[in-house]
Motif scaffolding. Structure first.
Motif, PDB file in Angstrom:
ATOM      1  N   PRO A  42       0.943  -1.090   0.035  1.00  0.00           N
ATOM      2  CA  PRO A  42       0.073  -0.088   0.026  1.00  0.00           C
ATOM      3  C   PRO A  42       1.112   1.384   0.131  1.00  0.00           C
ATOM      4  CG  PRO A  42       0.193  -0.951   2.109  1.00  0.00           C
ATOM      5  CD  PRO A  42       0.686  -2.060   1.368  1.00  0.00           C
ATOM      6  N   SER A  45      -0.959   3.203   4.987  1.00  0.00           N
ATOM      7  CA  SER A  45      -1.928   2.217   5.999  1.00  0.00           C
ATOM      8  C   SER A  45      -1.795   2.787   7.310  1.00  0.00           C
ATOM      9  CB  SER A  45      -1.243   1.020   5.641  1.00  0.00           C
ATOM     10  OG  SER A  45       0.043   0.612   6.055  1.00  0.00           O
ATOM     11  N   ALA A  58      -5.930   0.526   4.260  1.00  0.00           N
ATOM     12  CA  ALA A  58      -4.626   0.700   3.395  1.00  0.00           C
ATOM     13  C   ALA A  58      -5.344   1.142   2.015  1.00  0.00           C
ATOM     14  CB  ALA A  58      -4.260  -0.798   3.228  1.00  0.00           C
TER      15      ALA A  58
END
Length: 318
Positions: A42, A45, A58
């Motif tokens: 991601p 997050s 995320a």
């Protein structure tokens, strides 16, 4: 994400919504041999304090925002096989629902209505005014309530394997769902579903409480039919052709949204803004990672309604 963790998450969803007895890894493997994938990293997050809970979210990819909501006893990781496709031109916001993944259960009972409010608050906390939303199973129920309760936040809505009333399930499913509870916890401790839960849960000791909460939620006799007409944004319903919902319920849901009531017309003049997709050779337990899911939903989410007319096709062949 490792293969074993993804198998565990899938087995969890299957156990929760189909057969609440213990499922071992060997039983789950055949269905998953072509569905494993690595979750993208991601962009950001972390935890967000929302309405007394700390929700894990995320964010992946870049483009128009899409809130992605997972099924029971899973996380956003359930969508690992299709997430790369979703993130090609989209910012995907994955949220671990209350009591799932990295989001603690807390003391509040599980409620679709409350989680619907939470999702709208998360969207605002992340800096978005309006998002598209796709939810599967339990996540579909949360997405439905979010859209009903906060229509100003939802641009387009995709509900995957999601009904509007408890009687939409096959009768035998209701009996199986009613068995879910804390009494299952001990016999599940050697299963991959429990091991995947304790690997990331902030309070692993809450597993029996989560089962109790999910059981209580599934034993409720709910009917949201009065709320279906409140969905004024474009809505797409997606089911497997061998889903846990009765086909009559799926069609009725679509008709309540204004679709399937009459012929679309030669020039598509009577075409509803809403869509229904029934994916062949798919069940409730594998529809969420089906490649056909992205093929069906992305054009809808992108607002692509133009299709070639008969005349255009004929002219191209001449």
């Amino acid at each position: 994400m490792s293969r074993s963790i993804f198998i565990a998450i899938f087995a969890s969803a299957a156990a929760l919504f189909a057969a609440p007895g213990a499922i071992n890894a060997e039983e789950a493997k055949p269905a998953m041999t072509t569905a494993t994938a690595t979750l993208p990293k991601p962009q950001k997050s972390g935890l967000l304090p929302i309405n007394g809970l700390n929700y894990y979210s995320a964010v992946y990819g870049k483009g128009e925002p899409l809130l992605l909501l997972h099924g029971g006893l899973g996380t956003t990781d359930m969508f690992a096989p299709i997430l790369p496709k979703l993130t090609e031109n989209r910012t995907v916001i994955g949220v671990d629902l209350q009591g799932h993944g990295r989001t603690a259960l807390g003391d509040r009972p599980l409620s679709l209505e409350a989680m619907g409010d939470d999702m709208a608050a998360i969207v605002k906390a992340l800096g978005y005014d309006k998002v598209d939303v796709m939810g599967y199973s339990l996540g579909g129920g949360v997405a439905f309530r979010m859209a009903v309760q906060h229509p100003d936040v939802v641009r387009r809505l995709v509900l995957v394997s999601t009904g509007y009333a408890a009687d939409g399930f096959y009768a035998e499913m209701r009996g199986q769902q009613a068995q879910v509870g804390a009494a299952m916890a001990d016999m599940m401790k050697d299963t991959p579903m429990y091991k995947s839960y304790v690997a990331v849960a902030p309070h692993p000791e809450d597993f029996p409480k989560l089962l109790d909460q999910l059981g209580a939620y599934m034993r409720k006799d709910y009917d949201y039919s009065a709320d279906v007409p409140k969905l004024k944004m474009p809505v797409m319903l997606v089911f497997g052709d061998s889903d846990m919902y009765r086909p009559e319920h799926e069609i009725k849901f679509y008709q309540m949204l204004g679709g399937g009531l009459k012929d679309a017309g030669w020039m598509r003049e009577n075409l509803s803004q809403n869509r229904l997709a029934i994916l062949p050779n798919r069940t409730h337990y594998d529809v969420f990672f089906a490649p056909e899911l992205t093929a069906a939903t992305l054009p809808f989410l992108n607002g692509e309604t133009k299709v070639k007319t008969w005349d255009e096709v004929v002219n191209e062949t001449n």
